[in-house]
Design a protein around this motif. Structure first.
Motif, PDB file in Angstrom:
ATOM      1  N   CYS A 128       0.854  -1.184   0.000  1.00 29.77           N
ATOM      2  CA  CYS A 128       0.000   0.000   0.000  1.00 29.77           C
ATOM      3  C   CYS A 128       0.893   1.237   0.000  1.00 29.77           C
ATOM      4  N   PRO A 129       1.065   1.888  -1.159  1.00 28.19           N
ATOM      5  CA  PRO A 129       1.975   3.042  -1.235  1.00 28.19           C
ATOM      6  C   PRO A 129       1.650   4.108  -0.198  1.00 28.19           C
ATOM      7  N   ASN A 130       2.687   4.714   0.327  1.00 25.13           N
ATOM      8  CA  ASN A 130       2.572   5.709   1.391  1.00 25.13           C
ATOM      9  C   ASN A 130       2.837   7.097   0.814  1.00 25.13           C
ATOM     10  N   PRO A 131       1.817   7.947   0.683  1.00 29.38           N
ATOM     11  CA  PRO A 131       2.033   9.276   0.090  1.00 29.38           C
ATOM     12  C   PRO A 131       2.953  10.160   0.919  1.00 29.38           C
ATOM     13  N   LEU A 132       3.093   9.883   2.212  1.00 28.65           N
ATOM     14  CA  LEU A 132       4.012  10.672   3.038  1.00 28.65           C
ATOM     15  C   LEU A 132       5.470  10.343   2.743  1.00 28.65           C
ATOM     16  N   HIS A 133       5.727   9.133   2.234  1.00 24.65           N
ATOM     17  CA  HIS A 133       7.087   8.676   1.922  1.00 24.65           C
ATOM     18  C   HIS A 133       7.053   7.934   0.585  1.00 24.65           C
ATOM     19  N   PRO A 134       6.991   8.645  -0.533  1.00 30.72           N
ATOM     20  CA  PRO A 134       6.888   7.962  -1.838  1.00 30.72           C
ATOM     21  C   PRO A 134       8.033   7.002  -2.106  1.00 30.72           C
ATOM     22  N   GLU A 135       9.212   7.302  -1.596  1.00 33.24           N
ATOM     23  CA  GLU A 135      10.370   6.434  -1.856  1.00 33.24           C
ATOM     24  C   GLU A 135      10.283   5.117  -1.088  1.00 33.24           C
ATOM     25  N   ALA A 136       9.472   5.067  -0.053  1.00 32.26           N
ATOM     26  CA  ALA A 136       9.402   3.862   0.779  1.00 32.26           C
ATOM     27  C   ALA A 136       8.800   2.692   0.015  1.00 32.26           C
ATOM     28  N   THR A 137       7.897   2.968  -0.911  1.00 29.60           N
ATOM     29  CA  THR A 137       7.281   1.876  -1.675  1.00 29.60           C
ATOM     30  C   THR A 137       8.324   1.142  -2.496  1.00 29.60           C
ATOM     31  N   ALA A 138       9.216   1.886  -3.157  1.00 28.45           N
ATOM     32  CA  ALA A 138      10.269   1.254  -3.949  1.00 28.45           C
ATOM     33  C   ALA A 138      11.202   0.438  -3.061  1.00 28.45           C
ATOM     34  N   GLN A 139      11.485   0.938  -1.863  1.00 22.71           N
ATOM     35  CA  GLN A 139      12.348   0.202  -0.945  1.00 22.71           C
ATOM     36  C   GLN A 139      11.673  -1.093  -0.485  1.00 22.71           C
ATOM     37  N   ALA A 140      10.384  -1.015  -0.177  1.00 21.10           N
ATOM     38  CA  ALA A 140       9.658  -2.218   0.244  1.00 21.10           C
ATOM     39  C   ALA A 140       9.571  -3.215  -0.904  1.00 21.10           C
ATOM     40  N   ARG A 141       9.340  -2.729  -2.103  1.00 15.60           N
ATOM     41  CA  ARG A 141       9.287  -3.609  -3.267  1.00 15.60           C
ATOM     42  C   ARG A 141      10.616  -4.343  -3.438  1.00 15.60           C
ATOM     43  N   ALA A 142      11.728  -3.612  -3.329  1.00 16.20           N
ATOM     44  CA  ALA A 142      13.041  -4.236  -3.487  1.00 16.20           C
ATOM     45  C   ALA A 142      13.290  -5.276  -2.400  1.00 16.20           C
ATOM     46  N   PHE A 143      12.820  -4.999  -1.188  1.00 18.41           N
ATOM     47  CA  PHE A 143      12.985  -5.941  -0.079  1.00 18.41           C
ATOM     48  C   PHE A 143      12.290  -7.262  -0.379  1.00 18.41           C
ATOM     49  N   PHE A 144      11.015  -7.208  -0.758  1.00 15.69           N
ATOM     50  CA  PHE A 144      10.269  -8.442  -1.000  1.00 15.69           C
ATOM     51  C   PHE A 144      10.705  -9.134  -2.290  1.00 15.69           C
ATOM     52  N   GLU A 145      11.115  -8.366  -3.289  1.00 10.31           N
ATOM     53  CA  GLU A 145      11.614  -9.006  -4.506  1.00 10.31           C
ATOM     54  C   GLU A 145      12.887  -9.779  -4.228  1.00 10.31           C
ATOM     55  N   GLN A 146      13.699  -9.300  -3.284  1.00 14.39           N
ATOM     56  CA  GLN A 146      14.901 -10.040  -2.919  1.00 14.39           C
ATOM     57  C   GLN A 146      14.547 -11.379  -2.263  1.00 14.39           C
ATOM     58  N   LEU A 147      13.357 -11.480  -1.712  1.00 18.14           N
ATOM     59  CA  LEU A 147      12.887 -12.738  -1.127  1.00 18.14           C
ATOM     60  C   LEU A 147      12.157 -13.601  -2.151  1.00 18.14           C
ATOM     61  N   GLY A 148      12.115 -13.157  -3.404  1.00 22.47           N
ATOM     62  CA  GLY A 148      11.479 -13.941  -4.457  1.00 22.47           C
ATOM     63  C   GLY A 148       9.992 -13.722  -4.582  1.00 22.47           C
ATOM     64  N   CYS A 149       9.498 -12.559  -4.160  1.00 21.53           N
ATOM     65  CA  CYS A 149       8.063 -12.293  -4.164  1.00 21.53           C
ATOM     66  C   CYS A 149       7.662 -11.429  -5.356  1.00 21.53           C
ATOM     67  N   ASP A 150       6.428 -11.650  -5.826  1.00 20.89           N
ATOM     68  CA  ASP A 150       5.802 -10.776  -6.816  1.00 20.89           C
ATOM     69  C   ASP A 150       4.966  -9.731  -6.080  1.00 20.89           C
ATOM     70  N   ILE A 151       4.961  -8.492  -6.604  1.00 22.12           N
ATOM     71  CA  ILE A 151       4.374  -7.373  -5.884  1.00 22.12           C
ATOM     72  C   ILE A 151       3.099  -6.892  -6.563  1.00 22.12           C
ATOM     73  N   ILE A 152       2.085  -6.605  -5.738  1.00 24.15           N
ATOM     74  CA  ILE A 152       0.832  -6.009  -6.190  1.00 24.15           C
ATOM     75  C   ILE A 152       0.621  -4.739  -5.374  1.00 24.15           C
ATOM     76  N   GLU A 153       0.420  -3.598  -6.037  1.00 18.88           N
ATOM     77  CA  GLU A 153       0.164  -2.346  -5.325  1.00 18.88           C
ATOM     78  C   GLU A 153      -1.334  -2.102  -5.250  1.00 18.88           C
ATOM     79  N   GLN A 154      -1.790  -1.655  -4.076  1.00 15.02           N
ATOM     80  CA  GLN A 154      -3.217  -1.455  -3.855  1.00 15.02           C
ATOM     81  C   GLN A 154      -3.395  -0.465  -2.718  1.00 15.02           C
ATOM     82  N   THR A 155      -4.501   0.256  -2.722  1.00 16.77           N
ATOM     83  CA  THR A 155      -4.807   1.129  -1.588  1.00 16.77           C
ATOM     84  C   THR A 155      -5.251   0.273  -0.403  1.00 16.77           C
TER      85      THR A 155
END
Length: 352
Positions: A128-155
């Protein structure tokens, strides 16, 4: 990257296993759980002080309280992620407690200890992207992708609405079937029931907090349950209103001769079903490869030799017996499993 896991229950331990597989160091804190010494933090402060990523893996009802404790020790360069099965209320807590000071993202890994134990892939995570910290979504995505996960963004609201009509309703129906005694010690069951049996087993094995969270913490779950119950009542009334004796319908006209001669519709349907079964077989092979890698790791930790001819022969004997019981040719099935064993060995060799 160094990860702190706050809360080391069933999901926290499962996440720790994924981190180990990915070679990512972590420390965990949970006063009510026995954590391995190599990963144990003596306090929540110690757990988060050197972490780049902080994962809050506690029941949703405790989220705000835990965040208030954490907030004393968090720094603006860290990333905080919750992993709750609902998102509206955890995101509200993250917003109120951490706000704009510390980057955070609401996440929901759509997997758990059972799916990990069964080596199900791919693993999916909702962010769930955080409008207060737009860069945090990319960091979280990179974290889970390193664990082999596919990412879905949603409110958060969109996530909880979908979960209310899927996750929450599935567990609601399964809980009702459990309480009604469905499927308990039955001598046989049709395929239609077996497709539900795994969810029923999940409800039976769950300690209760997951069922409670997805029903009480999701603001849309009650509405979804009400709609389902009304639909079931309508079905019940319609069935009661139908006459008990129904005559046979008129016989349909004969199909055109060409369809009888070629049989193409049936052949096309059969081929489509074969394709579906083959796809399922490939997915099962992928899961088996993951389990083979896990077995290799467990043997290495226990100091056991990797080749185990006695185990393999016993396994092949069992597969022959299974084949005979199903009316299949045992030699052919054994040949298939010998090929699978070779495939698994190659998967183990390519584990990195």
């Amino acid at each position: 990257m160094t990860v702190a896991i706050v809360g080391f229950g069933r999901f926290g331990r499962a996440l720790g296993g994924l981190l180990e597989e990915a070679g990512i160091p972590y420390r965990a804190w949970d006063p009510g759980v026995d954590i391995p010494e190599s990963h144990r933090a003596r306090s929540v402060r110690e757990a988060v002080q050197d972490a780049t990523h902080v994962v809050v893996a506690v029941p949703v009802a405790l989220m705000r309280h835990v965040l208030l404790d954490l907030n004393h020790y968090l720094r603006p360069e860290q990333l905080v992620m919750d992993v709750g099965s609902v998102k509206v209320r955890p995101v509200q807590a993250l917003t109120e407690v951490l706000g704009a000071r510390v980057p955070w993202v609401g996440t929901h890994p759509l997997f758990g200890p059972l799916s990990l134990a069964m080596a199900e892939r791919p693993l999916h995570v909702v962010l769930c992207p955080n409008p207060l910290h737009p860069e945090a979504t990319a960091q979280a995505r990179a974290f889970f992708e390193q664990l082999g996960c596919d990412i879905i963004e949603q409110t958060p609201e969109g996530h909880d609405r979908v979960m209310a009509h899927t996750h929450a309703l599935t567990f609601f129906v399964a809980k009702g079937m459990v309480d009604a005694g469905s499927g308990v010690d039955v001598p046989f069951a049709p395929a239609s029931f077996r497709s539900l049996s795994r969810t029923i087993q999940l409800v039976r094995s769950d300690a209760g907090h997951l069922f409670s969270a997805i029903q009480h913490e999701n603001p849309f779950a009650r509405e979804a349950r009400a709609h389902l119950l009304e639909a079931l009542r309508n079905v019940h009334r319609e069935l009661d209103a139908q006459p008990t004796e129904v005559g046979f319908p008129e016989e349909p006209p004969l199909a055109p001769p060409a369809a009888l001669e070629t049989g193409l519709p049936e052949l096309q349907e059969t081929r489509a079903l074969i394709d579906q079964v083959d796809r399922e077989l490939v997915e099962l092979l992928a899961r088996r490869a993951e389990l083979a890698k896990r077995a290799l790791k467990a043997k290495a930790q226990a100091g056991q030799p990797v080749p185990d001819p006695a185990r393999e022969e016993a396994m092949l004997t069992a597969r022959r017996e299974w084949a005979a019981a199903r009316g299949l040719e045992p030699d052919g099935v054994e040949a298939i499993f010998r090929a699978i064993l070779r495939f698994s060995r190659r998967a183990q060799q390519n584990r990195g």
